[in-house]
Design an enzyme around this catalytic site. Structure first.
Site, PDB file in Angstrom:
ATOM      1  N   ASP A   1      22.317 -76.381  -5.413  1.00  0.00           N
ATOM      2  CA  ASP A   1      23.115 -75.632  -4.448  1.00  0.00           C
ATOM      3  C   ASP A   1      24.473 -76.231  -4.133  1.00  0.00           C
ATOM      4  OD1 ASP A   1      21.687 -77.757  -3.392  1.00  0.00           O
ATOM      5  OD2 ASP A   1      21.561 -76.905  -1.387  1.00  0.00           O
ATOM      6  N   GLU A   2      24.771 -77.434  -4.621  1.00  0.00           N
ATOM      7  CA  GLU A   2      26.006 -78.103  -4.238  1.00  0.00           C
ATOM      8  C   GLU A   2      26.792 -78.546  -5.464  1.00  0.00           C
ATOM      9  OE1 GLU A   2      25.558 -81.096  -1.150  1.00  0.00           O
ATOM     10  OE2 GLU A   2      23.521 -80.378  -0.751  1.00  0.00           O
TER      11      GLU A   2
ATOM     12  N   ASP B   1      28.839 -76.016  -0.804  1.00  0.00           N
ATOM     13  CA  ASP B   1      27.394 -76.007  -0.597  1.00  0.00           C
ATOM     14  C   ASP B   1      26.949 -74.584  -0.276  1.00  0.00           C
ATOM     15  OD1 ASP B   1      24.772 -76.480   0.113  1.00  0.00           O
ATOM     16  OD2 ASP B   1      25.238 -77.486   1.992  1.00  0.00           O
TER      17      ASP B   1
END
Length: 453
Positions: free
Chosen positions: A107-108, A11
């Site tokens: 973002d992950e 993340d």
């Protein structure tokens, strides 16, 4: 003997804000957040840096509240093309080690290195190497969770921020995982937490050791799923090469430039939203049985209402009709105006081989066919010549929103992935057109301008 899986969840910490700091290092020294424009009524905190966090500023709160906590807060407008570009480059690093990379938002990502880690050393050294490379090559910190399943890997990456790494194994998971609050478990959302608390379940350990039959009776199949997740019984595969599961619902919402003061004004906004939802349904070759609305008043109080249809639909006028009926029956504009509104269609089915109920009135079927033809024609014209080439007459009633492209606009805020709740079929796995054709076009244009495409 089956090989034990090694799965990372990585993340990018406070992603949007951190990318802004990377582009302008001076922002690291002041409280800063990425947010919308208050004057245009899209004023919420999308991401905040560590300095802003010290003031108690949280993601998704209004800029008005954030300024109360920190009057000298610096608000930076979102640069989506930059975020798409850099997060894609970070994931390219992961793909140098395996093709088993599954995105979870910008973002992950989950990364399965079960079959490839031995080429690069020990699995935990490999996780550190990825973390180090992202920092050295892009100046971004990431948190990493390592486990034998996706659920615990995700939990591990959330535990230490920034730059944390948590390794969860079959030998230590009870000590690490079971002490965490039950709401930290993936897919246990805000609506499920109080119901679990009412059953005396407050930690993941409580859930893991609870009576499975009682959970099934209270939550159905999802109760069994939560119990399995709490005990580490998760065999879900990391989908290779960015595969995206079919959506379970599709929706859109917006905060218009001005408050919505009447049913007539709401209809203008809902027309845009319903067109975008219907278009996305057709893109996915889906129809939906349930239409839901999500209004929020000027005191920021929201509610939802839904209605099940006799036949599934992906026609904008049919979705709009139900949405308007729901709003008219359930909201009184004389009390308070609305600040924002959303529409969702759920209980999706494939738009092929759907049995049709024979209608005694051919005119009804003819009208459906006509409306669908209009929708598809509008789609084709906008795809070829741009959104502004064709508008419905109702769009002209409000000059502020006349050119609002609800399908592709970055001002339309989808449901956040961390708000998904097992008790709410309208939110669960709400991908909201996750294939994101516009983002791909933005990135291609960005790279073209950079001379790299």
């Amino acid at each position: 003997m089956e090989k034990e899986r090694i799965i990372f969840h990585i993340d990018i910490n406070h992603c949007f804000a951190q990318i802004e700091e990377m582009l302008d290092p001076s922002l690291k020294d002041i409280p800063m957040c990425v947010g919308g424009d208050e004057e245009k009524r899209s004023g919420i905190v999308l991401a905040r840096n560590l300095k802003a966090k010290e003031y108690g500023i949280t993601t998704a709160e209004t800029l008005r509240d954030a300024y109360r906590k920190c009057p000298h807060l610096r608000v930076v407008p979102a640069k989506y093309s930059e975020y798409i570009y850099y997060t894609s480059r970070v994931k390219d690093i992961y793909r140098e080690y395996t093709n088993q990379v599954e995105s979870y938002g910008l973002d992950e990502a989950w990364i399965d290195v079960t079959d490839s880690y031995h080429l690069f050393g020990k699995p935990y050294d490999l996780a550190y190497e990825m973390q180090k490379r992202v920092l050295e090559e892009y100046g971004l910190t990431v948190s990493v969770g390592v486990a034998w399943n996706k659920v615990f890997a995700k939990l591990g990456s959330d535990m230490i921020k920034p730059s944390g790494m948590v390794i969860i194994t079959k030998y230590n998971y009870q000590d690490i995982v079971w002490n965490q609050p039950v709401e930290d478990l993936l897919f246990v959302g805000g609506k499920t937490k109080p119901k679990l608390n009412d059953m005396g379940i407050f930690t993941i350990g409580d859930l893991a050791q609870s009576n499975k039959s009682k959970l099934q009776k209270r939550f159905g199949v999802k109760g069994i799923e939560m119990w399995n997740f709490a005990n580490g019984y998760d065999n879900a595969a990391v989908d290779a090469n960015g595969y995206v599961a079919p959506p379970k619902s599709i929706g859109n919402s917006t905060t218009p430039p001005s408050d919505i003061n009447s049913l007539r004004e709401a209809e203008v906004i809902l027309q845009h939203l319903c067109e975008s939802v219907a278009s996305r349904l057709r893109d996915e070759q889906k129809k939906g049985h349930v239409v839901s609305i999500y209004p929020r008043d000027t005191n920021l109080k929201s509610f939802s209402r839904q209605r099940k249809l006799q036949e599934p639909t992906n026609i904008s006028t049919e979705i709009l009709k139900v949405a308007m009926e729901l709003l008219e029956d359930n909201y009184d504009f004389s009390i308070l105006p609305l600040r924002s509104i959303g529409v969702h269609v759920s209980k999706l089915v494939d738009d092929v081989n759907i049995p049709k109920q024979i209608n005694l009135f051919d005119s009804i079927e003819q009208e459906k066919t006509r409306e669908l033809t209009i929708d598809k024609t509008i789609d084709e014209l906008r795809e070829r010549f741009g959104f502004h080439v064709v508008k419905r007459a109702s769009a002209l009633l409000d000059k502020e929103t006349e050119n609002f492209d609800a399908k592709n606009s970055n001002s339309v805020f989808p449901g956040r992935k961390k708000d998904y709740d097992l008790d709410n079929d309208n939110i669960e796995n709400d991908i909201l057109y996750k294939k994101d054709k516009r983002s791909q076009k933005i990135m291609e244009e960005y790279l073209k301008n950079k001379g790299e495409y």
